[in-house]
Design a protein around this motif. Structure first.
Motif, PDB file in Angstrom:
ATOM      1  N   GLY A   1       0.806  -1.222   0.000  1.00  0.00           N
ATOM      2  CA  GLY A   1       0.000   0.000   0.000  1.00  0.00           C
ATOM      3  C   GLY A   1       0.835   1.265   0.000  1.00  0.00           C
ATOM      4  N   MET A   2       1.929   1.268  -0.740  1.00  0.00           N
ATOM      5  CA  MET A   2       2.872   2.377  -0.688  1.00  0.00           C
ATOM      6  C   MET A   2       2.605   3.494  -1.689  1.00  0.00           C
ATOM      7  SD  MET A   2       4.604   1.642   1.873  1.00  0.00           S
ATOM      8  CE  MET A   2       5.619   3.075   1.750  1.00  0.00           C
ATOM      9  N   THR A   3       1.556   3.446  -2.448  1.00  0.00           N
ATOM     10  CA  THR A   3       1.297   4.486  -3.435  1.00  0.00           C
ATOM     11  C   THR A   3       1.276   5.854  -2.768  1.00  0.00           C
ATOM     12  OG1 THR A   3       0.024   2.943  -4.785  1.00  0.00           O
ATOM     13  CG2 THR A   3      -0.307   5.293  -5.211  1.00  0.00           C
ATOM     14  N   GLY A   4       2.094   6.770  -3.316  1.00  0.00           N
ATOM     15  CA  GLY A   4       2.163   8.127  -2.785  1.00  0.00           C
ATOM     16  C   GLY A   4       2.949   8.244  -1.488  1.00  0.00           C
ATOM     17  N   ARG A   5       3.703   7.232  -1.145  1.00  0.00           N
ATOM     18  CA  ARG A   5       4.440   7.226   0.126  1.00  0.00           C
ATOM     19  C   ARG A   5       5.938   7.104  -0.132  1.00  0.00           C
ATOM     20  NH1 ARG A   5       2.232   3.772   4.595  1.00  0.00           N
ATOM     21  NH2 ARG A   5       3.406   5.329   5.735  1.00  0.00           N
ATOM     22  N   GLY A   6       6.691   6.829   0.919  1.00  0.00           N
ATOM     23  CA  GLY A   6       8.133   6.682   0.808  1.00  0.00           C
ATOM     24  C   GLY A   6       8.607   5.393   1.463  1.00  0.00           C
ATOM     25  N   VAL A   7       9.723   4.865   0.953  1.00  0.00           N
ATOM     26  CA  VAL A   7      10.336   3.657   1.501  1.00  0.00           C
ATOM     27  C   VAL A   7      11.811   3.968   1.740  1.00  0.00           C
ATOM     28  CG1 VAL A   7      10.888   1.225   1.124  1.00  0.00           C
ATOM     29  CG2 VAL A   7       8.750   2.162   0.224  1.00  0.00           C
ATOM     30  N   ARG A   8      12.256   3.773   2.978  1.00  0.00           N
ATOM     31  CA  ARG A   8      13.660   4.004   3.332  1.00  0.00           C
ATOM     32  C   ARG A   8      14.369   2.659   3.452  1.00  0.00           C
ATOM     33  NH1 ARG A   8      16.423   4.338   8.379  1.00  0.00           N
ATOM     34  NH2 ARG A   8      14.425   4.188   9.459  1.00  0.00           N
ATOM     35  N   PHE A   9      15.550   2.564   2.845  1.00  0.00           N
ATOM     36  CA  PHE A   9      16.389   1.375   2.933  1.00  0.00           C
ATOM     37  C   PHE A   9      17.562   1.671   3.853  1.00  0.00           C
ATOM     38  CE2 PHE A   9      14.155   1.050  -1.063  1.00  0.00           C
ATOM     39  CZ  PHE A   9      13.659  -0.236  -0.985  1.00  0.00           C
ATOM     40  N   PHE A  10      17.943   0.676   4.664  1.00  0.00           N
ATOM     41  CA  PHE A  10      18.997   0.895   5.653  1.00  0.00           C
ATOM     42  C   PHE A  10      19.719  -0.414   5.952  1.00  0.00           C
ATOM     43  CE2 PHE A  10      14.994   0.028   7.743  1.00  0.00           C
ATOM     44  CZ  PHE A  10      15.318  -0.910   8.727  1.00  0.00           C
ATOM     45  N   GLY A  11      20.921  -0.282   6.484  1.00  0.00           N
ATOM     46  CA  GLY A  11      21.681  -1.438   6.919  1.00  0.00           C
ATOM     47  C   GLY A  11      21.341  -1.743   8.363  1.00  0.00           C
ATOM     48  N   LYS A  12      21.245  -3.021   8.686  1.00  0.00           N
ATOM     49  CA  LYS A  12      20.954  -3.398  10.062  1.00  0.00           C
ATOM     50  C   LYS A  12      21.851  -4.539  10.497  1.00  0.00           C
ATOM     51  CE  LYS A  12      17.059  -6.440   9.042  1.00  0.00           C
ATOM     52  NZ  LYS A  12      15.706  -6.781   9.402  1.00  0.00           N
ATOM     53  N   VAL A  13      22.071  -4.629  11.779  1.00  0.00           N
ATOM     54  CA  VAL A  13      22.947  -5.641  12.349  1.00  0.00           C
ATOM     55  C   VAL A  13      22.271  -7.009  12.260  1.00  0.00           C
ATOM     56  CG1 VAL A  13      24.135  -6.383  14.454  1.00  0.00           C
ATOM     57  CG2 VAL A  13      23.974  -3.958  13.904  1.00  0.00           C
ATOM     58  N   TYR A  14      23.068  -8.028  12.017  1.00  0.00           N
ATOM     59  CA  TYR A  14      22.673  -9.432  11.905  1.00  0.00           C
ATOM     60  C   TYR A  14      22.229  -9.757  10.491  1.00  0.00           C
ATOM     61  CZ  TYR A  14      22.750  -9.192  16.962  1.00  0.00           C
ATOM     62  OH  TYR A  14      23.136  -8.971  18.257  1.00  0.00           O
ATOM     63  N   GLY A  15      22.519 -10.951  10.101  1.00  0.00           N
ATOM     64  CA  GLY A  15      22.180 -11.412   8.765  1.00  0.00           C
ATOM     65  C   GLY A  15      23.376 -11.285   7.842  1.00  0.00           C
ATOM     66  N   LYS A  16      23.110 -11.334   6.554  1.00  0.00           N
ATOM     67  CA  LYS A  16      24.169 -11.136   5.576  1.00  0.00           C
ATOM     68  C   LYS A  16      23.556 -10.779   4.239  1.00  0.00           C
ATOM     69  CE  LYS A  16      24.781 -15.787   3.820  1.00  0.00           C
ATOM     70  NZ  LYS A  16      25.732 -16.807   3.448  1.00  0.00           N
ATOM     71  N   THR A  17      24.357 -10.155   3.434  1.00  0.00           N
ATOM     72  CA  THR A  17      23.998  -9.836   2.058  1.00  0.00           C
ATOM     73  C   THR A  17      25.152 -10.346   1.194  1.00  0.00           C
ATOM     74  OG1 THR A  17      25.122  -7.694   1.951  1.00  0.00           O
ATOM     75  CG2 THR A  17      22.868  -7.700   2.839  1.00  0.00           C
ATOM     76  N   PRO A  18      25.005 -10.304  -0.111  1.00  0.00           N
ATOM     77  CA  PRO A  18      26.135 -10.709  -0.948  1.00  0.00           C
ATOM     78  C   PRO A  18      27.369  -9.818  -0.761  1.00  0.00           C
ATOM     79  CG  PRO A  18      24.112 -10.670  -2.232  1.00  0.00           C
ATOM     80  CD  PRO A  18      23.795 -10.065  -0.896  1.00  0.00           C
ATOM     81  N   VAL A  19      27.203  -8.639  -0.144  1.00  0.00           N
ATOM     82  CA  VAL A  19      28.326  -7.712  -0.003  1.00  0.00           C
ATOM     83  C   VAL A  19      28.696  -7.398   1.448  1.00  0.00           C
ATOM     84  CG1 VAL A  19      27.948  -6.679  -2.272  1.00  0.00           C
ATOM     85  CG2 VAL A  19      26.814  -5.696  -0.278  1.00  0.00           C
ATOM     86  N   HIS A  20      27.921  -7.873   2.419  1.00  0.00           N
ATOM     87  CA  HIS A  20      28.196  -7.602   3.834  1.00  0.00           C
ATOM     88  C   HIS A  20      27.934  -8.846   4.677  1.00  0.00           C
ATOM     89  CE1 HIS A  20      28.599  -3.291   3.337  1.00  0.00           C
ATOM     90  NE2 HIS A  20      27.441  -3.236   2.703  1.00  0.00           N
ATOM     91  N   GLN A  21      28.918  -9.240   5.486  1.00  0.00           N
ATOM     92  CA  GLN A  21      28.715 -10.296   6.465  1.00  0.00           C
ATOM     93  C   GLN A  21      28.317  -9.643   7.784  1.00  0.00           C
ATOM     94  OE1 GLN A  21      28.293 -13.242   5.916  1.00  0.00           O
ATOM     95  NE2 GLN A  21      29.916 -14.262   4.807  1.00  0.00           N
ATOM     96  N   GLY A  22      27.330 -10.182   8.468  1.00  0.00           N
ATOM     97  CA  GLY A  22      26.923  -9.654   9.759  1.00  0.00           C
ATOM     98  C   GLY A  22      25.936  -8.508   9.688  1.00  0.00           C
ATOM     99  N   PHE A  23      25.557  -8.118   8.489  1.00  0.00           N
ATOM    100  CA  PHE A  23      24.584  -7.041   8.297  1.00  0.00           C
ATOM    101  C   PHE A  23      23.593  -7.453   7.219  1.00  0.00           C
ATOM    102  CE2 PHE A  23      28.436  -4.957   9.747  1.00  0.00           C
ATOM    103  CZ  PHE A  23      27.956  -4.145  10.767  1.00  0.00           C
ATOM    104  N   SER A  24      22.371  -6.979   7.336  1.00  0.00           N
ATOM    105  CA  SER A  24      21.376  -7.237   6.306  1.00  0.00           C
ATOM    106  C   SER A  24      20.695  -5.935   5.920  1.00  0.00           C
ATOM    107  CB  SER A  24      20.345  -8.268   6.781  1.00  0.00           C
ATOM    108  OG  SER A  24      19.691  -7.813   7.940  1.00  0.00           O
ATOM    109  N   LEU A  25      19.939  -5.994   4.867  1.00  0.00           N
ATOM    110  CA  LEU A  25      19.231  -4.820   4.364  1.00  0.00           C
ATOM    111  C   LEU A  25      17.844  -4.763   4.989  1.00  0.00           C
ATOM    112  CD1 LEU A  25      19.127  -2.461   2.298  1.00  0.00           C
ATOM    113  CD2 LEU A  25      18.106  -4.067   0.714  1.00  0.00           C
ATOM    114  N   GLY A  26      17.502  -3.612   5.505  1.00  0.00           N
ATOM    115  CA  GLY A  26      16.167  -3.393   6.039  1.00  0.00           C
ATOM    116  C   GLY A  26      15.450  -2.345   5.224  1.00  0.00           C
ATOM    117  N   MET A  27      14.137  -2.337   5.331  1.00  0.00           N
ATOM    118  CA  MET A  27      13.335  -1.296   4.686  1.00  0.00           C
ATOM    119  C   MET A  27      12.156  -0.992   5.584  1.00  0.00           C
ATOM    120  SD  MET A  27      10.585  -2.670   2.322  1.00  0.00           S
ATOM    121  CE  MET A  27       9.928  -4.320   2.317  1.00  0.00           C
ATOM    122  N   THR A  28      11.701   0.241   5.506  1.00  0.00           N
ATOM    123  CA  THR A  28      10.560   0.662   6.311  1.00  0.00           C
ATOM    124  C   THR A  28       9.802   1.761   5.590  1.00  0.00           C
ATOM    125  OG1 THR A  28       9.882   1.364   8.529  1.00  0.00           O
ATOM    126  CG2 THR A  28      11.852   2.402   7.633  1.00  0.00           C
TER     127      THR A  28
END
Length: 100
Positions: A18-45
């Motif tokens: 239901g994000m029409t007309g709204r905003g989404v922020r992406f951020f790094g968070k502790v724990y998890g992993k991504t293809p480019v970061h160990q110990g950090f994952s991508l969050g969104m809100t």
């Protein structure tokens, strides 16, 4: 650093979140992993009030952005947000951009 949102991902953010007309922020968070970061994952809100954005992109009336405080997580990479039908959610692709 840039953000690209595919058409399928845009549809998911609008229809499922239901994000029409709204905003989404992406951020790094502790724990998890991504293809480019160990110990950090991508969050969104959902966040309709960007404070100190370092990169933004707008697609289909939704603003996607990264703020200055989370720039560290994305330095050297462009972020592509796509849709994964197997998980019925977004998937994130990091592409090196040569910036450091």
């Amino acid at each position: 650093m840039k953000i690209t949102v595919t058409d399928r991902a845009s549809e998911w953010f609008q229809n499922d979140m239901g994000m029409t007309g709204r905003g989404v922020r992406f951020f790094g968070k502790v724990y998890g992993k991504t293809p480019v970061h160990q110990g950090f994952s991508l969050g969104m809100t959902p966040d309709d009030n960007p404070r100190d954005p370092v990169v933004t992109t707008k697609k289909d009336g939704v603003t996607y952005y990264i703020t200055e405080g989370d720039e560290w997580f994305f330095i050297g990479y462009d972020l592509t947000i796509d849709y994964d039908p197997q998980t019925d959610g977004p998937t994130y692709i990091y592409t090196e951009n040569g910036e450091l």
